[in-house]
Enzyme design. Structure first.
Site, mmCIF file in Angstrom:
data_model
loop_
_atom_site.group_PDB
_atom_site.id
_atom_site.type_symbol
_atom_site.label_atom_id
_atom_site.label_comp_id
_atom_site.label_asym_id
_atom_site.label_seq_id
_atom_site.Cartn_x
_atom_site.Cartn_y
_atom_site.Cartn_z
ATOM 1 N N LYS A 280 -10.491 2.254 28.915
ATOM 2 C CA LYS A 280 -11.614 2.083 27.999
ATOM 3 C C LYS A 280 -12.707 1.271 28.697
ATOM 4 O O LYS A 280 -12.411 0.265 29.341
ATOM 5 C CB LYS A 280 -11.107 1.358 26.737
ATOM 6 N N GLU A 365 -4.127 3.016 6.630
ATOM 7 C CA GLU A 365 -4.555 2.430 5.365
ATOM 8 C C GLU A 365 -3.535 2.699 4.257
ATOM 9 O O GLU A 365 -3.279 1.833 3.417
ATOM 10 C CB GLU A 365 -5.924 2.978 4.948
ATOM 11 N N ARG A 393 -8.658 6.521 2.124
ATOM 12 C CA ARG A 393 -7.364 6.974 2.620
ATOM 13 C C ARG A 393 -6.201 6.488 1.762
ATOM 14 O O ARG A 393 -5.154 7.099 1.730
ATOM 15 C CB ARG A 393 -7.132 6.411 4.026
#
Ligand code: TPP
Length: 634
Positions: A280, A365, A393
């Protein structure tokens, strides 16, 4: 510049190996330069430059379908598909979206924004291909962070049954926004480092060899069975055992290795997972050193990596963060849950102060909400801090696991209302409606900084499901003099006059202040009331307002359907049919990306638009009527 030769998906295929290397570097420079001006997702995009190039070299877009999970890492894809020139307006009002959009390009085969959907969507596209007798590749690119979301597992479970080719690329950079969490992450890490399978092999062999007499024979026997050898030698057995071929791990910055793996993958007649290891932030030192900070960025200085916008006032997130820590110091039963957003929700401070009472569940979630329900049933006071749009969600979990049992779970619903540049998928404009529809749920929207503090204290002492929703960005510091103690289901009268009453909730209370000033300047008498509770809303306050006002204006930063305004309107129509009501709310549509003030204006919820509507629909006629009556009297 090689980059200038890239104007459509086929162009990259004409480049030499050397030119490809130069292109990779040019794309990185381009991304850093553009994002430093517009803001956007940087680190994730820098990590997938070679992977995206290899995808374009291997597949034929738009015939072949590529689905980007979350979609925040799709910038190189946007460049290679011919959208380079639109980067100046990236995420700006009317400009290019920061996420894949089917309406933007035929190369965007599925819209994304929320995590962990790509495998399901890809599987669906592959199934559509097979039913329709078509012949193209379908590739889902999912990050290791997104692989912590439950939907990804539901999809893998089904993908394992595919009888035709379907490719999943696992883009593993060992990071979510923050550090990735959980057992899958540990498993991938063991493959990445090679410790898993090599270590396991060594470990098993050493244990077996210690068994007297039969140990050595056993080792030999196990090693001779095909599966046994695989078990000991091959990484990715978890996927293999499910029926998904595992290829990798592949160096995600080596275009040749990537292209080879993807070419192998496309030849198989079932689901294959290509495990790609990326870094990343690759190529830009500040992002490599701090990938979390550079996940999603404001405009920044390229040389120093410092963000340009200085933070002045505390955000609602900061206020929440400090308040929950203060309260948790006193009350040891307070625990906090986040779904992979410790930074964004402000829970990092809590995590540092109370590590054993902090739970980062990954991008999960649904699990986060139900586990909070479990904690509440077990005697704790969980606070689930979550962005409004991601809470969507966990809807059944709120209803089925929290609210039916009336459990004391507090929802700190951040980024509620318009969020700006992330656009349609991230606007938090539905929570007042979807939360208000659930029995036992209480919904509270603070008007300013202090009301969030008081609201959180109240919520934690309340003893049932309680949602506080507050906007992204700076906490409002106006109306400081109004700090009436919070009473359940009661609003707060701010300025009481007559004729027109503005009844606002949350961020719209400050808008109401401006509208009131404008009305007063034009000679109208006007009341401003803070609704505070969206559910249950304060009927007593409405009873009081209707006595002295001929027009009630409800104001909320939420869609009209199912929201505060319609609840109040229903009550007024039933009990006071002579009173007029005007609703200021968002329309029944998705709101695109752009600067929040522009969006508010465009959607008619800023003070000028409210005034314009008031005049057009009510005030001009009212004034004309009054003048007419006056004239008749004379
Ligand atoms: C349902 C949902 N919850 C939270 C988020 C916020 N979010 C955006 S990207 C991200 C991390 C994704 O990590 P990974 O898939 O590994 O991609 P990377 O950025 O590391 O490339 C999170 C948590 C989201 N988009 N959707």
């Amino acid at each position: 510049m090689i980059l200038e030769l890239i104007n459509g998906p086929e162009d990259i295929k004409r480049l030499t190996k050397q030119e490809l290397d130069i292109l990779g570097q040019e794309i990185r420079d381009f991304l850093v330069e553009k994002i430093s001006v517009t803001g956007g997702h940087l680190a994730s995009n820098l990590g997938v430059v070679e992977l995206t190039m290899a995808i374009y070299l291997t597949f034929d877009l738009p015939k072949d379908k590529v689905i980007w999970d979350v979609g925040h890492q799709s910038y190189t894809h946007k460049i290679l598909s011919g959208r380079r020139e639109e980067f100046d307006d990236l995420r700006q009002y009317g400009g290019m979206s920061g996420f894949p959009k089917r309406k933007e390009s035929p190369c965007d085969s599925f819209d994304t924004g929320h995590s962990s959907t790509s495998v399901s969507a890809g599987l669906g596209l592959a199934q559509a291909r097979d039913v329709l007798g078509e012949n193209h590749s379908v590739v889902s690119v999912i990050g290791d962070g997104a692989l912590t979301g439950g939907m990804a597992y539901e999809a893998l479970n089904n993908a394992a049954r595919m009888k035709k080719n379907f490719i999943i690329i696992l883009n593993d950079n060992n990071m979510s926004i923050s550090e990735n969490v959980g057992g899958m992450s540990t498993y991938l890490n063991s493959i990445r480092t090679g410790e898993g399978y090599l270590g396991l092999k060594k470990h098993v062999t050493s244990i077996l060899s210690r068994i007297p007499a039969v140990g050595d024979q056993l080792i030999e026997k196990i090693s001779r069975t095909k599966n046994g050898i695989k078990q000991l030698l091959i990484p990715g057995m978890l996927f293999e055992n499910m029926g998904i071929t595992y290829l990798g791990p592949v160096d995600g910055h080596n275009i040749k290795a990537l292209s080879r793996a993807l070419n192998d993958a496309r030849k198989l007649d079932h689901t294959v997972l290509v495990h790609v290891i990326t870094q990343k932030g690759r190529g830009y030192a500040p992002a490599e050193n701090n990938p979390s900070k550079f996940h999603g960025v404001e405009p920044f200085d390229i040389l120093t990596g410092e963000f340009k916008k200085e933070k002045k006032n505390p955000s609602y997130t900061d206020v929440f963060s400090k308040t929950i820590c203060r309260l948790a110091k006193e009350d040891k039963t307070i625990v906090a849950v986040t779904a992979a957003m410790p930074d964004g929700t402000g829970l990092k401070r809590f995590a540092r102060a109370f590590p054993s009472r902090f739970f980062d569940v990954g991008i999960a979630e649904e699990h986060g909400v139900t586990s909070a329900a479990g904690m509440a049933a077990g005697g704790l006071k969980p606070v689930v801090a979550v962005y409004s749009s991601f809470l969507q969600r966990g809807y059944d979990q709120i209803l089925h696991d929290v609210c039916i049992q009336n459990l004391p779970v507090v929802f700190a619903v951040d980024r509620a209302g318009l969020v700006g540049s992330d656009g349609e998928t991230h606007q938090g404009i539905f929570d007042l409606s979807f939360l208000s529809a659930i029995p036992n749920m209480s919904v509270f929207a603070p008007k300013n900084l202090w009301e969030l503090i008081d609201g959180l204290e109240f919520a934690l002492s309340y003893g049932g499901p309680f949602a506080l929703r507050y906007p992204r960005g700076e906490a409002y510091k106006g109306l400081k003099e109004f700090r009436a103690p919070i009473e359940f289901g009661k609003g707060e009268m701010l300025y009481e006059e007559s004729d027109i009453a503005l009844l606002a909730v949350g961020s719209m209370v400050s808008t109401g202040e401006h509208v009131r000033e404008k009305l007063k300047a034009e000679g109208w008498s006007c009341t401003l009331a803070n609704g505070r509770f969206v559910k249950p809303f304060d009927k007593g306050m409405v009873d009081r307002l209707v006595k002295k006002h001929w027009l009630i204006v409800t104001m909320e930063e939420n869609v009209l359907q199912g929201g505060y305004g319609l609840a109040v309107t229903g009550y007024i129509h039933e009990h006071y049919p002579h009173v007029k009501v005007m609703n200021i709310a968002l329309p029944d549509s998705y709101v695109e990306h752009g600067n929040v003030s522009l969006l508010r204006k465009g959607l008619g919820i800023d003070s000028d638009s409210v005034m314009w509507r008031l005049k057009k629909e009510y005030l001009d006629t009212e004034r004309q009527n009054a003048e007419w009556k006056e004239m008749q009297k004379r």
